[in-house]
Design a protein around this motif. Structure first.
Motif, PDB file in Angstrom:
ATOM      1  N   ILE A 132       0.842  -1.195   0.000  1.00  0.00           N
ATOM      2  CA  ILE A 132       0.000   0.000   0.000  1.00  0.00           C
ATOM      3  C   ILE A 132       0.880   1.248   0.000  1.00  0.00           C
ATOM      4  O   ILE A 132       1.844   1.359   0.767  1.00  0.00           O
ATOM      5  N   GLY A 133       0.510   2.193  -0.867  1.00  0.00           N
ATOM      6  CA  GLY A 133       1.223   3.458  -0.947  1.00  0.00           C
ATOM      7  C   GLY A 133       0.430   4.568  -0.279  1.00  0.00           C
ATOM      8  O   GLY A 133       0.184   4.534   0.933  1.00  0.00           O
ATOM      9  N   LYS A 134      -0.028   5.529  -1.043  1.00  0.00           N
ATOM     10  CA  LYS A 134      -0.774   6.662  -0.502  1.00  0.00           C
ATOM     11  C   LYS A 134      -2.227   6.291  -0.277  1.00  0.00           C
ATOM     12  O   LYS A 134      -2.820   5.519  -1.038  1.00  0.00           O
ATOM     13  N   VAL A 135      -2.820   6.873   0.771  1.00  0.00           N
ATOM     14  CA  VAL A 135      -4.229   6.636   1.086  1.00  0.00           C
ATOM     15  C   VAL A 135      -4.857   7.990   1.423  1.00  0.00           C
ATOM     16  O   VAL A 135      -4.318   8.748   2.243  1.00  0.00           O
ATOM     17  N   GLY A 136      -6.015   8.298   0.795  1.00  0.00           N
ATOM     18  CA  GLY A 136      -6.658   9.581   1.083  1.00  0.00           C
ATOM     19  C   GLY A 136      -7.783   9.860   0.104  1.00  0.00           C
ATOM     20  O   GLY A 136      -8.291   8.966  -0.598  1.00  0.00           O
ATOM     21  N   ASN A 137      -8.159  11.133   0.045  1.00  0.00           N
ATOM     22  CA  ASN A 137      -9.217  11.558  -0.870  1.00  0.00           C
ATOM     23  C   ASN A 137      -8.686  11.651  -2.302  1.00  0.00           C
ATOM     24  O   ASN A 137      -7.494  11.911  -2.527  1.00  0.00           O
ATOM     25  N   ALA A 138      -9.574  11.450  -3.239  1.00  0.00           N
ATOM     26  CA  ALA A 138      -9.187  11.496  -4.648  1.00  0.00           C
ATOM     27  C   ALA A 138      -8.839  12.921  -5.049  1.00  0.00           C
ATOM     28  O   ALA A 138      -9.371  13.890  -4.489  1.00  0.00           O
ATOM     29  N   PRO A 139      -7.947  13.087  -6.025  1.00  0.00           N
ATOM     30  CA  PRO A 139      -7.641  14.428  -6.521  1.00  0.00           C
ATOM     31  C   PRO A 139      -8.874  15.055  -7.172  1.00  0.00           C
ATOM     32  O   PRO A 139      -9.843  14.375  -7.504  1.00  0.00           O
ATOM     33  N   GLU A 140      -8.828  16.349  -7.362  1.00  0.00           N
ATOM     34  CA  GLU A 140      -9.986  17.088  -7.864  1.00  0.00           C
ATOM     35  C   GLU A 140     -10.480  16.552  -9.205  1.00  0.00           C
ATOM     36  O   GLU A 140     -11.678  16.602  -9.492  1.00  0.00           O
ATOM     37  N   THR A 141      -9.579  16.039 -10.000  1.00  0.00           N
ATOM     38  CA  THR A 141      -9.971  15.524 -11.321  1.00  0.00           C
ATOM     39  C   THR A 141     -10.991  14.403 -11.209  1.00  0.00           C
ATOM     40  O   THR A 141     -11.871  14.251 -12.065  1.00  0.00           O
ATOM     41  N   TYR A 142     -10.927  13.627 -10.112  1.00  0.00           N
ATOM     42  CA  TYR A 142     -11.817  12.473  -9.955  1.00  0.00           C
ATOM     43  C   TYR A 142     -12.766  12.596  -8.780  1.00  0.00           C
ATOM     44  O   TYR A 142     -13.704  11.804  -8.661  1.00  0.00           O
ATOM     45  N   ASP A 143     -12.566  13.563  -7.899  1.00  0.00           N
ATOM     46  CA  ASP A 143     -13.372  13.662  -6.682  1.00  0.00           C
ATOM     47  C   ASP A 143     -14.852  13.810  -7.023  1.00  0.00           C
ATOM     48  O   ASP A 143     -15.260  14.742  -7.724  1.00  0.00           O
ATOM     49  N   LYS A 144     -15.651  12.842  -6.559  1.00  0.00           N
ATOM     50  CA  LYS A 144     -17.104  12.800  -6.788  1.00  0.00           C
ATOM     51  C   LYS A 144     -17.451  12.798  -8.284  1.00  0.00           C
ATOM     52  O   LYS A 144     -18.530  13.252  -8.681  1.00  0.00           O
ATOM     53  N   LYS A 145     -16.565  12.255  -9.091  1.00  0.00           N
ATOM     54  CA  LYS A 145     -16.785  12.200 -10.539  1.00  0.00           C
ATOM     55  C   LYS A 145     -16.591  10.784 -11.095  1.00  0.00           C
ATOM     56  O   LYS A 145     -16.416  10.598 -12.290  1.00  0.00           O
ATOM     57  N   VAL A 146     -16.647   9.802 -10.206  1.00  0.00           N
ATOM     58  CA  VAL A 146     -16.494   8.409 -10.632  1.00  0.00           C
ATOM     59  C   VAL A 146     -17.814   7.696 -10.343  1.00  0.00           C
ATOM     60  O   VAL A 146     -18.074   7.284  -9.207  1.00  0.00           O
ATOM     61  N   PRO A 147     -18.658   7.500 -11.355  1.00  0.00           N
ATOM     62  CA  PRO A 147     -19.982   6.930 -11.112  1.00  0.00           C
ATOM     63  C   PRO A 147     -19.983   5.425 -10.867  1.00  0.00           C
ATOM     64  O   PRO A 147     -20.894   4.898 -10.231  1.00  0.00           O
ATOM     65  N   GLY A 148     -19.013   4.707 -11.350  1.00  0.00           N
ATOM     66  CA  GLY A 148     -18.997   3.250 -11.210  1.00  0.00           C
ATOM     67  C   GLY A 148     -18.379   2.778  -9.915  1.00  0.00           C
ATOM     68  O   GLY A 148     -18.251   3.538  -8.953  1.00  0.00           O
ATOM     69  N   ALA A 149     -17.985   1.498  -9.901  1.00  0.00           N
ATOM     70  CA  ALA A 149     -17.380   0.933  -8.694  1.00  0.00           C
ATOM     71  C   ALA A 149     -16.021   1.531  -8.416  1.00  0.00           C
ATOM     72  O   ALA A 149     -15.616   1.682  -7.259  1.00  0.00           O
ATOM     73  N   GLY A 150     -15.300   1.919  -9.440  1.00  0.00           N
ATOM     74  CA  GLY A 150     -13.987   2.506  -9.247  1.00  0.00           C
ATOM     75  C   GLY A 150     -13.205   2.576 -10.541  1.00  0.00           C
ATOM     76  O   GLY A 150     -13.645   2.106 -11.592  1.00  0.00           O
ATOM     77  N   ILE A 151     -12.040   3.185 -10.456  1.00  0.00           N
ATOM     78  CA  ILE A 151     -11.130   3.305 -11.585  1.00  0.00           C
ATOM     79  C   ILE A 151      -9.777   2.748 -11.170  1.00  0.00           C
ATOM     80  O   ILE A 151      -9.286   3.034 -10.067  1.00  0.00           O
TER      81      ILE A 151
END
Length: 207
Positions: free
Chosen positions: A122-141
């Protein structure tokens, strides 16, 4: 005495002309020839059919195969449609950054902890960057370098079905799991392990 009575017969035998000798119809030689030819052809076809049946029931199938087919092995390995051509990295060789793109707090940490239990680094853990924050409708990227598309991202994809793999311009070997709004949890570990084992298994021979 009739003029037709032969001399010296004394009128004993007469040809009175009341009866005529029967005449035979001319033989139709063409019909006879055609019938004979048809009989010869029928006998030839019957003999050929008998030979074919003998070949079938005797199991002599080599006559219908080419030399290349006879020399080919009975079973040939068929490549798996999803397995890459090269060896896949093990989970411990993959560093995963886990980012949460949903409003739910703590999702990145719990997901990272579960991936760590399954052997991933495991590397970094936290909130997604602005490019993806609350902009991923599926299970994940699943995000990584182009070279990771058929290696690290493929292995990570066994842990979360429905995640969308994408490539970016990074040059490092680490990959990102960006959690989307449809995310509930990682796949059950036994299912994920089975998917990973199937992906890494050698191709079975097809006969």
């Amino acid at each position: 005495m009739s003029m037709l009575t032969p001399p010296g017969m004394g009128g004993k035998y007469r040809i009175t002309g009341s009866k005529y000798p029967r005449m035979r119809r001319p033989r139709h030689r063409r019909r006879i020839v055609l019938a004979a030819v048809a009989a010869v052809v029928a006998l030839g076809l019957a003999g050929w059919g008998t030979l074919q049946l003998i070949d079938v029931f005797s199991g002599d199938s080599t006559k219908n195969t080419t030399a290349g087919e006879r020399n080919r092995p009975d079973c040939e390995p068929s490549p798996s449609p999803t397995a890459p051509a090269h060896a896949l990295p093990k989970p411990g060789e993959i560093t995963v950054n886990v980012y949460n793109a949903t409003p739910q707090d703590g999702l990145a940490k719990t997901t990272a902890d579960e991936l760590r239990k399954r052997g991933f680094a495991i590397g970094k853990v936290g909130n997604a960057p602005e490019t993806y924050d609350k902009k991923v409708p599926g299970a994940g990227i699943l995000l990584g370098a182009t070279s990771a598309s058929d290696s690290a991202l493929t292995v990570l994809g066994t842990q979360l079905r429905g995640a969308t793999p994408k490539a970016d311009t990074r040059t490092t070997k680490d990959v990102d799991l960006i959690i989307g709004s449809a995310f509930k949890a990682l796949d059950v570990q036994k299912d994920a392990d089975l998917a990973l084992a199937t992906l890494s298994a050698p191709a079975a021979p097809s006969c």
